[in-house]
Design an enzyme around this catalytic site. Structure first.
Site, PDB file in Angstrom:
ATOM      1  N   SER A 201      34.572  26.386  16.912  1.00 30.77           N
ATOM      2  CA  SER A 201      35.979  26.768  16.814  1.00 30.77           C
ATOM      3  C   SER A 201      36.842  25.953  17.761  1.00 30.77           C
ATOM      4  CB  SER A 201      36.161  28.252  17.135  1.00 30.77           C
ATOM      5  OG  SER A 201      35.385  29.042  16.288  1.00 30.77           O
TER       6      SER A 201
HETATM    7  N1  SAH Z   1      30.154  30.396  18.165  1.00 30.90           N
HETATM    8  C1  SAH Z   1      29.885  29.106  17.579  1.00 30.90           C
HETATM    9  C2  SAH Z   1      30.673  28.893  16.299  1.00 30.90           C
HETATM   10  C3  SAH Z   1      29.756  28.907  15.165  1.00 30.90           C
HETATM   11  S1  SAH Z   1      30.420  28.893  13.540  1.00 30.90           S
HETATM   12  C4  SAH Z   1      30.119  27.976  18.559  1.00 30.90           C
HETATM   13  O1  SAH Z   1      30.568  28.217  19.674  1.00 30.90           O
HETATM   14  O2  SAH Z   1      29.799  26.824  18.221  1.00 30.90           O
HETATM   15  C5  SAH Z   1      29.696  30.344  12.890  1.00 30.90           C
HETATM   16  C6  SAH Z   1      28.205  30.429  12.943  1.00 30.90           C
HETATM   17  O3  SAH Z   1      27.828  31.679  12.372  1.00 30.90           O
HETATM   18  C7  SAH Z   1      27.468  29.370  12.129  1.00 30.90           C
HETATM   19  O4  SAH Z   1      26.592  28.682  12.953  1.00 30.90           O
HETATM   20  C8  SAH Z   1      26.731  30.185  11.063  1.00 30.90           C
HETATM   21  O5  SAH Z   1      25.484  29.649  10.719  1.00 30.90           O
HETATM   22  C9  SAH Z   1      26.582  31.510  11.750  1.00 30.90           C
HETATM   23  N2  SAH Z   1      26.337  32.656  10.874  1.00 30.90           N
HETATM   24  C10 SAH Z   1      26.906  32.968   9.693  1.00 30.90           C
HETATM   25  N3  SAH Z   1      26.422  34.138   9.214  1.00 30.90           N
HETATM   26  C11 SAH Z   1      25.525  34.575  10.129  1.00 30.90           C
HETATM   27  C12 SAH Z   1      24.681  35.734  10.226  1.00 30.90           C
HETATM   28  N4  SAH Z   1      24.661  36.683   9.297  1.00 30.90           N
HETATM   29  N5  SAH Z   1      23.891  35.859  11.304  1.00 30.90           N
HETATM   30  C13 SAH Z   1      23.888  34.911  12.280  1.00 30.90           C
HETATM   31  N6  SAH Z   1      24.641  33.809  12.238  1.00 30.90           N
HETATM   32  C14 SAH Z   1      25.464  33.643  11.187  1.00 30.90           C
END
Ligand code: SAH
Length: 216
Positions: free
Chosen positions: A64
């Site tokens: 993000s």
């Molecule tokens: N917090 C992260 C942003 C990641 S984007 C950072 O600082 O980089 C959102 C993430 O959520 C992705 O990596 C995606 O794979 C994960 N995601 C989506 N659905 C999910 C679920 N049900 N359980 C765990 N992770 C999930």
């Protein structure tokens, strides 16, 4: 780039992107000055790591925009001995910020590659208060519940019931809720067993995919 140059970029990110938009928690601002965002971002994007936008991190996922990470972190109002659960480890950057603010961070990621890479980076940086699990975060992480804070970094069609169940009394949950392509950043507080919900602002996140969210 030298570490001292990165420090200047971080300082600038705080002064130009976070403070003018109303992030004022000193603890949050110091975490942003400290955590090396560039360490979490793939080589290819290394010129842009402190820019005012999200970036690709692989598997079609994104880290993000700094402001969104800061806003969500501030809304969690974490104290240094508290326990926080993150859903969507992604690059691991948000987890590192949380580790500066709370006592213990639990983070769940559905993609093995991302979880492993985040784990490697966080270990290299010396974080010892972060535990990562590969799995479906819509079900939370029962083993260590309840949590003082829960942060979901992917967009959900509605608030997963399991996450509400794992929120401690007095706890805060921050989650983007809405459609596949745009959501409302939503803050939920557990006030003596009752959930109070507050709309914060519109936002755009990748979908939360799992049993209690989107099917793809
Ligand atoms: N917090 C992260 C942003 C990641 S984007 C950072 O600082 O980089 C959102 C993430 O959520 C992705 O990596 C995606 O794979 C994960 N995601 C989506 N659905 C999910 C679920 N049900 N359980 C765990 N992770 C999930």
């Amino acid at each position: 780039m030298e570490e001292s140059e990165y420090r200047i970029l971080r300082e600038r990110m705080v002064v130009e992107q976070l403070i003018p938009r109303g992030i004022h928690s000193e603890r949050v601002l110091s975490a942003f000055k400290k955590v090396p965002r560039h360490a979490f971002i793939p080589e290819l994007e290394s010129d842009n790591t402190y820019g005012d936008f999200p970036l690709p991190i692989g598997e079609g996922q994104t880290i993000s925009q700094p402001y969104m990470v800061a806003l969500m972190s501030e809304l969690l109002e974490l104290k240094k001995d508290e326990k926080v659960l993150e859903i969507g480890t992604g690059s691991g950057y948000q987890a590192a910020i949380l580790a500066e603010l709370a006592g213990k961070v639990y983070s769940v990621e559905r993609f093995e590659n991302l979880a492993k890479s985040a784990e490697r980076i966080l270990e290299k940086l010396g974080y010892q208060n972060i535990k990562i699990k590969i799995g479906d975060g819509t079900l939370g992480w029962d083993e260590y519940a309840p949590y003082d804070g829960i942060i979901v970094t992917a967009g959900a069609p509605e608030i997963p019931k399991s996450l509400l169940e794992q929120l401690a009394e007095g706890g805060r949950l921050i989650i983007p809720v809405g459609g596949h392509y745009s959501q409302m950043l939503t803050l939920v507080r557990n006030v003596k067993g009752k959930f109070k919900t507050l709309d914060i602002c519109g936002c755009i996140f990748v979908p939360l995919v799992g049993k209690e969210a989107w099917s793809k």
